[in-house]
Write an enzyme that holds these catalytic residues in place. Structure first.
Site, PDB file in Angstrom:
ATOM      1  N   CYS A   1       0.791  -1.234   0.000  1.00 36.02           N
ATOM      2  CA  CYS A   1       0.000   0.000   0.000  1.00 36.02           C
ATOM      3  C   CYS A   1       0.818   1.277   0.000  1.00 36.02           C
ATOM      4  CB  CYS A   1      -0.982  -0.001   1.171  1.00 36.02           C
ATOM      5  SG  CYS A   1      -0.563  -1.028   2.553  1.00 36.02           S
TER       6      CYS A   1
ATOM      7  N   HIS B   1      -2.009   6.343   4.950  1.00 34.03           N
ATOM      8  CA  HIS B   1      -0.870   5.419   5.031  1.00 34.03           C
ATOM      9  C   HIS B   1       0.385   5.941   4.323  1.00 34.03           C
ATOM     10  CE1 HIS B   1       0.479   0.938   5.343  1.00 34.03           C
ATOM     11  NE2 HIS B   1       1.091   1.750   6.198  1.00 34.03           N
TER      12      HIS B   1
END
Length: 528
Positions: free
Chosen positions: A86, A142
């Site tokens: 990610c 993130h």
């Protein structure tokens, strides 16, 4: 009446002669800015851990009617690459630059790491904001949060609603992470509205919360101002959670993980349908470009599937990096087609900034290309090569079933491959060729749990093997290593890897900082 002074050819006053040049002049006169087509609204929907074989338009048994309809009326990206995890995908999406140029080539940003996308990188929302866009983000960040300067609202977004870390509970919105000095794990809230904790959403499923916020932003948006909405859903990352009614259509799937996961995908599909409906209701759709993409391949340990591609999330095999995605828009000149042109997640920044009439001035050198004409008109892609990654410190956090560790690294490599140390975890695409070195991650094939009693098909490769070459056009499942048949291709691609390696910045992966502990507030927050 006599002829007009200075006229030739017998033209008379009031005749057609003088009007023709005037007409041509008017036709050639540059259009005023107000007459030009307005910049398009851009909605970028990023799914989390969605596998290649988890969408109806890829032949999955999972029902995704809204996504299928958008894909059928748009351009399906069939040769499109993302990163295996990610943080790498999200950082490259928003910077247009390879992770080796930002020090983010190793793994991902951990919860308690004092790290974020370097603050001297100019991000996509900043560039679109410079071009006059309203910029909103909903969902997963993130990209680091140890300092307030790292937060979405400090990196170009007018508003932000979502969570800052990698994963969390879909209902409590709590994330758990190890705190080294505790020798244990701490769980705390990770949901924010702007920069403030959002504590009033307990027991409400995150996909529904994010969809509601996205549709509200759309409903309140002034149509005359260009909109950039980055909608990064939590779905379908683990933990496996979904309201019961979304699982009911999948009673035929015996594997429980796959059945829950299928329900999560269906809810995601419904969410995208609701966002599209909101765009149409607000009158924005006819001037909107909607992009749908996964951030990496599916995690087979959590219900995802990439069949028939090899590998899974966290690997450089096609199952980890071949991105499921499409572009849907009334502005496309070609619709209902599948593009086999090579594209990469770094391409979105230059593509969208140019489409918006903006400028990439102020960015560091970009690795992405403007691929709008490739998508919209079917022109050849300007991209012929893409770097998958180079990570000398790679470790496998997701080993193959029955394996507990990454195969031992062999630092010696044959002299004939001396252009690049083939023990290093790396990969590169050039046209139809793909070269992998080192240990690319688990190289198994994982059939769909609902269609086979076989859970995985192991690779027959030697555990000491450190080099593969595939003709991806002919062998997308990566079953036939042709490195011995094409030594010159191997040498050329190893030379390219060495070039990238020499021009990379050192990986930055700092130790965890115990000061991140949210015990005092119950909320994960910047701590420096």
């Amino acid at each position: 009446m006599g002829e007009l002074s200075g006229c030739t050819g017998g033209s008379r006053a009031g005749g057609p002669g003088p009007r023709l040049p005037l007409l041509l002049l008017l036709l050639l006169w540059p259009a005023r800015a107000s007459d030009a087509a307005p910049p398009p609204h851009v909605v970028f929907v990023l799914a989390d851990d969605l596998g290649w074989n988890d969408l109806g338009f890829h032949g999955s048994v999972i029902r995704t009617p809204h996504l299928d309809a958008l894909a059928a009326g748009g351009v399906v990206l069939d040769n499109y690459y993302v990163q295996p995890l990610c943080t790498p995908s999200r950082s490259q999406l928003l910077t247009g630059r390879y992770q080796i140029h930002m020090g983010l080539q190793h793994y991902l940003i951990m919860t308690c790491q004092p790290n974020c996308v370097p603050l001297d990188e100019k991000l996509l929302p900043q560039l679109l904001k410079d071009a006059g866009y309203a910029t909103h983000m909903v969902g997963k960040w993130h990209l680091g949060m140890y300092r307030k300067e790292c937060l979405p609202t400090r990196r170009g977004f007018d508003t932000y609603f979502g969570y800052l870390l990698g994963s969390e509970d879909y209902y409590t919105h709590e994330a758990c992470a190890p705190i080294e000095c505790l020798n244990g794990t701490r769980c705390a809230l990770d949901l924010r509205d702007g920069e403030e904790p959002a504590k009033e959403y307990t027991d409400i499923y995150s996909t529904n919360i994010f969809t509601k916020r996205a549709t509200t932003l759309i409903a309140n948006h002034p149509p005359e101002k260009p909109l950039f909405l980055y909608l990064a859903f939590q779905s379908v990352h683990d933990p496996l959670q979904v309201p019961e009614e979304y699982m009911e259509p999948y009673d035929f799937i015996q594997d429980k993980h796959r059945r829950i996961y299928a329900g999560m995908v269906s809810l995601l599909d419904e969410a995208v349908g609701n966002v599209t409906k909101a765009l149409k209701s607000r009158g924005l759709w006819n001037n909107t470009v909607l992009i749908f993409s996964t951030d990496n391949g599916g995690q087979t340990r959590s219900g995802g599937n990439n069949w028939p591609l090899r590998g899974r999330k966290g690997t450089l095999w096609e199952g980890g990096i071949r991105g499921a995605g499409f572009v849907a828009s009334p502005l496309l000149k070609q619709k209902g087609v599948k593009s086999r042109e090579l594209m990469h997640i770094t391409d979105w920044l230059p593509t969208l900034v140019n489409l918006a009439g903006g400028s990439t001035h102020g960015t560091k050198p970009l690795d992405g290309f403007d691929v709008w004409e490739t998508i919209s008109e079917g022109s050849p892609s300007p991209r012929v090569e893409l770097l998958l990654n180079i990570d000398p410190d790679f470790f496998d956090g997701l080993p193959c079933p029955g394996k507990n560790t990454t195969p031992e690294k062999n630092d010696s490599f044959p002299l004939e491959h001396s252009a690049f140390n083939t023990s290093i975890h790396a990969g590169i695409r050039y046209k139809n060729w793909k070269l992998l070195t080192g240990y690319p991650g688990c190289g198994y094939w994982f059939p769909p749990p609902s269609q086979s009693n076989i859970s995985e098909v192991p690779s027959v490769d030697s555990p000491t093997k450190t080099l593969w070459l595939f003709d991806i056009n002919r062998d997308p499942e990566e079953r036939h290593d042709v490195s011995r048949e094409h030594p010159h291709i191997v040498q050329n691609l190893l030379s390219r890897l060495q070039y990238y390696h020499e021009h990379s910045v050192p990986s930055y992966f700092p130790p965890l900082d115990p000061r991140c502990d949210p015990k005092g507030t119950g909320v994960w927050s910047p701590w420096m």
